[in-house]
Motif scaffolding. Structure first.
Motif, short mmCIF file in Angstrom:
data_model
loop_
_atom_site.label_atom_id
_atom_site.label_comp_id
_atom_site.label_asym_id
_atom_site.label_seq_id
_atom_site.Cartn_x
_atom_site.Cartn_y
_atom_site.Cartn_z
N ILE A 109 60.30 25.56 30.28
CA ILE A 109 60.64 24.30 29.63
C ILE A 109 59.69 23.18 30.08
N ILE B 2 62.99 29.87 33.93
CA ILE B 2 63.41 29.10 32.75
C ILE B 2 62.92 27.66 32.84
N ALA B 3 63.05 27.05 34.04
CA ALA B 3 62.61 25.66 34.22
C ALA B 3 61.10 25.53 34.00
N GLN C 242 55.77 24.40 29.29
CA GLN C 242 55.52 24.92 27.94
C GLN C 242 54.65 26.18 27.95
#
Length: 453
Positions: free
Chosen positions: A37, A33-34, A40
């Motif tokens: 984010i 997830i990191a 991109q």
């Protein structure tokens, strides 16, 4: 106040820390997830990077060779510690413990020295020593005793089996992004500041560990069933095959071959240690101490089970590494975001200290010395070149960060916990305090390293 804080850490960890394998899965999700984010990239791109992009050189299968080296370090150290002469030595050392205080002090001090010599040997020898001490000191807190044995692991990268200083100290150094970097062990393991930090921890950490000992009401005593040793194997020499297996001639030939190579290696290379020569030393030292080929084969078989966690979890951590270094079209990865943040706020004095802190953060997701080096060295070493900072200091900053947060990363505790008969959550609360203490020592050490050298 100190014990209240310690007890609070123990309660929180006991309630919330999952099994180490599940911990690796949870970390994978967090990093996935990191990375989405921060870089991109879309989920499919990251899944492809996690799996290694269809090759065995990156991602999920990217640590196969290193995994074998690490498994051997653990298995060979374990097998050596199981030799009768080593067990007798551990029981003799345990005789120095007469009460709770001496039990914690002796266990911490000895395990720290053993881990500095060889992390695999130290992990198992420390756990075996703790059990020997528990037989003599009945009122010591057993989880804290095992945590004390494991706490010595916090200096393994600063010692003789540290993979990062051994990689950069190998003949010809190590090549990163087409550039060669080399620092002899005199600039890493045997540098005065590195040895100074080791000595400070060696002296003070036993006292910190004892200060955490709970009161009688909260003390957890060892289960007597855990202290029962397995019966020693009996061997027969009735058949020609059995006689060959116990042949002293073959044992001597194997020893002579191994020792001759090791001596000639140091004659040719000088005192330059890498993982392969360290493993060879402990292999033939273990063979010597067992005194018999068949006994050593069985000792290796018994020790191999301790490597199960490495074999299962290393691919997942290699996958996490793949996610950490997965770069977008602009060359930005999650690892580079973290490392560059600390690099950009550094100067030639604070750079190693901030590198240490960033390495501690990254190590939480990549708990492997070789993996840590692969992730962070391409950022740290070129920056060190630009700032004029010696390679040994920069490499040791990564190494200390890698070993630092191992205290609160349950992966490496698995072998010791297997010997002790405990789970990670039983000891991690105490190791939070060890993490804080060693973090202060390392930050101060690297700051002084920049000021004085």
């Amino acid at each position: 106040m100190f014990k209240k804080f310690t007890n609070g850490c123990v309660r929180v960890v006991n309630r919330w820390l999952p099994d180490p394998f599940l911990f690796a899965i949870i970390l994978t999700i967090i990093v996935f997830i990191a990375a989405m984010i921060g870089t991109q990239q879309n989920p499919l791109e990251l899944v492809w990077a996690w799996g290694g992009k269809g090759t065995t050189g990156d991602g999920f299968w990217g640590l196969l060779a290193f995994s074998m080296q690490m498994a051997l370090v653990l298995v060979l150290g374990n097998a050596m510690a199981s030799a009768k002469i080593c067990k007798k030595a551990l029981n003799a050392i345990a005789g120095l413990a007469h009460n709770k205080m001496s039990a914690i002090l002796v266990t911490t001090f000895v395990s720290t020295i053993c881990c500095w010599l060889n992390w695999g040997f130290g992990l198992i020898a420390g756990a075996l020593l703790a059990k020997a001490v528990a037989r003599r000191v009945k009122d010591v807190d057993y989880p804290l005793l095992i945590a004390s044995a494991y706490s010595g692991f916090v200096i393994w990268h600063a010692g003789l089996s540290g993979s990062i200083p051994l990689q950069i100290g190998a003949e010809g150094g190590t090549t990163i992004l087409g550039v060669n970097y080399y620092a002899p062990t005199t600039a890493t393991i045997f540098h005065p500041v590195n040895l100074g930090m080791v000595i400070v921890i060696l002296i003070l950490m036993p006292l910190v560990n004892y200060a955490m000992h709970p009161d009688k009401e909260h003390t957890i005593l060892v289960d007597p069933a855990l202290l029962v040793d397995e019966e020693e194997r009996t061997y027969t020499k009735n058949t020609p095959a059995e006689k060959i297996e116990h042949s002293r001639i073959l044992w001597v030939i194997a020893l002579v071959l191994g020792v001759a190579y090791i001596v000639y290696y140091f004659f040719q290379k000088g005192f330059n240690l890498d993982l392969n020569i360290v493993n060879m030393i402990f292999l033939f030292l273990g063979l010597l101490l067992h005194g018999d080929l068949r006994k050593y084969v069985d000792a290796i078989g018994d020790a191999a089970g301790a490597a199960a966690g490495i074999l299962l979890q290393f691919p997942f951590y290699a996958g996490i590494m793949g996610l950490m270094v997965a770069a977008n079209a602009d060359g930005v990865s999650l690892a580079s975001i973290i490392a560059n943040f600390f690099t950009n706020i550094s100067n030639d004095i604070t750079f190693p200290m901030l590198t240490f802190l960033s390495a501690g953060i990254i190590n939480f997701f990549v708990p492997s010395g070789g993996g840590q080096w692969a992730v962070q060295a391409p950022i740290v070493m070129p920056a060190a070149t630009e700032m004029g900072i010696e390679y040994g200091r920069s490499a040791m900053a990564i190494a200390w960060g890698d070993q630092w947060t191992n205290m609160i990363q349950p992966f490496w505790a698995l072998p010791a916990l297997g010997v002790a008969g405990l789970s990670a959550r039983n000891i991690m609360g105490y190791l939070v305090i060890v993490t804080i203490f060693t973090g202060v020592v390392a930050c101060g050490g690297f700051f002084l390293w920049g000021l004085l050298f």
